[in-house]
Design a protein around this motif. Sequence first.
Motif, PDB file in Angstrom:
ATOM      1  N   PHE A 237       0.549  -1.219  -0.007  1.00 25.18           N
ATOM      2  CA  PHE A 237      -0.196  -0.418  -0.516  1.00 25.18           C
ATOM      3  C   PHE A 237       0.479   1.082  -0.405  1.00 25.18           C
ATOM      4  O   PHE A 237       0.719   1.889  -0.783  1.00 25.18           O
ATOM      5  CB  PHE A 237      -0.782  -0.219   1.015  1.00 25.18           C
ATOM      6  N   TYR A 238       1.835   1.516   0.662  1.00 23.33           N
ATOM      7  CA  TYR A 238       2.850   2.817   0.384  1.00 23.33           C
ATOM      8  C   TYR A 238       3.446   2.932   0.505  1.00 23.33           C
ATOM      9  O   TYR A 238       3.864   3.870  -0.845  1.00 23.33           O
ATOM     10  CB  TYR A 238       3.593   2.032   2.767  1.00 23.33           C
ATOM     11  N   LYS A 239       4.390   1.668  -0.782  1.00 23.75           N
ATOM     12  CA  LYS A 239       4.724   1.912  -1.560  1.00 23.75           C
ATOM     13  C   LYS A 239       4.117   2.046  -2.847  1.00 23.75           C
ATOM     14  O   LYS A 239       4.501   2.891  -4.097  1.00 23.75           O
ATOM     15  CB  LYS A 239       5.859   0.432  -2.083  1.00 23.75           C
ATOM     16  N   ILE A 304     -12.849  -7.003  -6.952  1.00 26.03           N
ATOM     17  CA  ILE A 304     -12.193  -5.018  -6.901  1.00 26.03           C
ATOM     18  C   ILE A 304     -12.498  -4.974  -7.940  1.00 26.03           C
ATOM     19  O   ILE A 304     -12.406  -3.215  -8.144  1.00 26.03           O
ATOM     20  CB  ILE A 304     -11.148  -5.347  -5.486  1.00 26.03           C
ATOM     21  N   LEU A 305     -11.692  -5.254  -8.716  1.00 27.94           N
ATOM     22  CA  LEU A 305     -11.285  -4.276 -10.330  1.00 27.94           C
ATOM     23  C   LEU A 305     -11.935  -4.069 -11.536  1.00 27.94           C
ATOM     24  O   LEU A 305     -13.062  -2.756 -11.106  1.00 27.94           O
ATOM     25  CB  LEU A 305     -10.372  -4.866 -11.178  1.00 27.94           C
ATOM     26  N   LYS A 319      -7.654   9.238  -7.217  1.00 31.91           N
ATOM     27  CA  LYS A 319      -7.287   8.750  -6.487  1.00 31.91           C
ATOM     28  C   LYS A 319      -8.295   8.233  -4.852  1.00 31.91           C
ATOM     29  O   LYS A 319      -7.341   7.324  -4.583  1.00 31.91           O
ATOM     30  CB  LYS A 319      -6.755  10.280  -5.704  1.00 31.91           C
ATOM     31  N   LEU A 320      -9.316   8.357  -5.224  1.00 31.98           N
ATOM     32  CA  LEU A 320     -10.164   7.823  -4.290  1.00 31.98           C
ATOM     33  C   LEU A 320     -10.070   6.090  -4.457  1.00 31.98           C
ATOM     34  O   LEU A 320     -10.087   5.218  -3.610  1.00 31.98           O
ATOM     35  CB  LEU A 320     -11.202   8.183  -3.973  1.00 31.98           C
ATOM     36  N   ILE A 321     -10.388   5.734  -5.654  1.00 31.45           N
ATOM     37  CA  ILE A 321     -10.465   4.367  -6.202  1.00 31.45           C
ATOM     38  C   ILE A 321      -9.386   3.833  -6.113  1.00 31.45           C
ATOM     39  O   ILE A 321      -9.540   2.887  -5.813  1.00 31.45           O
ATOM     40  CB  ILE A 321     -10.941   4.862  -8.463  1.00 31.45           C
ATOM     41  N   TRP A 322      -7.723   4.366  -6.056  1.00 32.42           N
ATOM     42  CA  TRP A 322      -7.080   3.929  -6.547  1.00 32.42           C
ATOM     43  C   TRP A 322      -6.697   3.423  -4.694  1.00 32.42           C
ATOM     44  O   TRP A 322      -6.227   2.300  -4.722  1.00 32.42           O
ATOM     45  CB  TRP A 322      -5.845   4.533  -6.698  1.00 32.42           C
ATOM     46  N   ASP A 323      -6.908   4.497  -4.108  1.00 32.03           N
ATOM     47  CA  ASP A 323      -6.322   3.940  -3.028  1.00 32.03           C
ATOM     48  C   ASP A 323      -7.873   2.418  -2.336  1.00 32.03           C
ATOM     49  O   ASP A 323      -7.019   1.743  -1.588  1.00 32.03           O
ATOM     50  CB  ASP A 323      -6.560   5.554  -1.765  1.00 32.03           C
ATOM     51  N   MET A 324      -8.926   3.243  -2.727  1.00 35.77           N
ATOM     52  CA  MET A 324      -9.504   1.586  -2.499  1.00 35.77           C
ATOM     53  C   MET A 324      -8.663   0.102  -2.707  1.00 35.77           C
ATOM     54  O   MET A 324      -9.007  -0.501  -2.501  1.00 35.77           O
ATOM     55  CB  MET A 324     -11.005   2.009  -2.873  1.00 35.77           C
ATOM     56  N   VAL A 327      -6.345  -0.764  -0.179  1.00 31.71           N
ATOM     57  CA  VAL A 327      -6.380  -1.069   0.625  1.00 31.71           C
ATOM     58  C   VAL A 327      -7.023  -2.343   0.531  1.00 31.71           C
ATOM     59  O   VAL A 327      -6.784  -3.295   2.034  1.00 31.71           O
ATOM     60  CB  VAL A 327      -7.564  -0.428   1.304  1.00 31.71           C
ATOM     61  N   GLU A 328      -8.051  -2.562  -0.162  1.00 32.55           N
ATOM     62  CA  GLU A 328      -8.933  -4.144   0.015  1.00 32.55           C
ATOM     63  C   GLU A 328      -7.759  -5.259  -1.077  1.00 32.55           C
ATOM     64  O   GLU A 328      -7.882  -6.099  -0.365  1.00 32.55           O
ATOM     65  CB  GLU A 328      -9.774  -4.167  -1.617  1.00 32.55           C
ATOM     66  N   PHE A 329      -7.212  -4.974  -1.806  1.00 38.68           N
ATOM     67  CA  PHE A 329      -6.001  -6.022  -1.977  1.00 38.68           C
ATOM     68  C   PHE A 329      -5.273  -6.910  -1.316  1.00 38.68           C
ATOM     69  O   PHE A 329      -4.979  -7.394  -0.912  1.00 38.68           O
ATOM     70  CB  PHE A 329      -4.611  -5.397  -3.453  1.00 38.68           C
TER      71      PHE A 329
END
Length: 341
Positions: A237-239, A304-305, A319-324, A327-329
């Motif tokens: 996630f952080y990467k 999820i995709l 950005k919101l979709i990408w962060d979601m 997190v889910e992955f």
Amino acid sequence: MNFLPRIYGQSKIQKSLKRMVSDDTLSHTIIFYGDEGLGKTTAAIDLAAVLTHKNDKYQKETEMWFSEDVSRYQILTTSDKLLWYIRPLGLELKFEQFRIFFEEMNSFDNQVHVCIIDEAQSMMPPVANALLKTLEEPLNNVYFILITHELNSLLPTIISRAELFPFFPLNKEEYIQLINDFHDKFTLPLNLSVEESFRLTEGNPGMTLSFSSDNNSVGFEEALKFWEIFSENKTAFYKLTEKEFKDRVEFIRYLKCLSLIGQDLMVIASTGKTDFIRCVNFKDIEKIIVQKWTYEKVCKAIKILDKSLKACKRYISVKLIWDMILVEFEHIQKGDIGWKV
């Protein structure tokens, strides 16, 4: 020459429409449905040109309808005001768009007019019911062409009043003919052969164009890195959270690449073989990646995709979709108890 000149394949639709127009038996409400990228909107414009006796005159005039400059217009029309085009504004088709058209319709002359309603599945019930009232008492010189990739999302009462035309992917021969005829337009993805490209896209021209190497600045290599990172790195996630995309179109292409690779991983995880995967150039890397993924986890990731693609088309923040997604992955890979997709 095809009845709809810019459409390859769809021979059954071409023959049916030609016969109905010739016999004057064409329904005043038509639904084109099927996967995205099969030419439904192009077919609707070509059919409108036939019905209004404009032949190919609408081709150039309607090209601008699909540029970013006009993406926020309430409603679009040709200069002669015989062809009208309505598509979602943001999340859905709005009542105001139809109000504008219905007001204009009251002043139509006796010439044939056509209204194309794109992504018709995005109509909320109040809007759909307003349209239904018009469809129940159609004018003799007005045709409605509804376009959707989710037929079951339309009101059953609208479907029952329409002539349905299903669009299918091209077969191998049709696909090869299309690529050969428009080799200057289609740059095959990943330097694949025509046959390999057909396998990758499953005969979908729109997908081929989307994955064209000339258009795809973020492509399969980047998507592979994503799956690799989540396979090997516990802090994925952080990467990945700072990753940026040029625009929404690029993001959608990236999600499609992620999904295609995910489908390959699902096949390999299920069968242990690469005979039926679509991204044949990456089979060796995919065989390594799948060792860190179970079949069940890949299935959840693909869901999820799929949800993310739908959210992106509804203009939710990239950005919101990408962060979601991240997190889910991460939850899927960690196997969090009680996590549901």
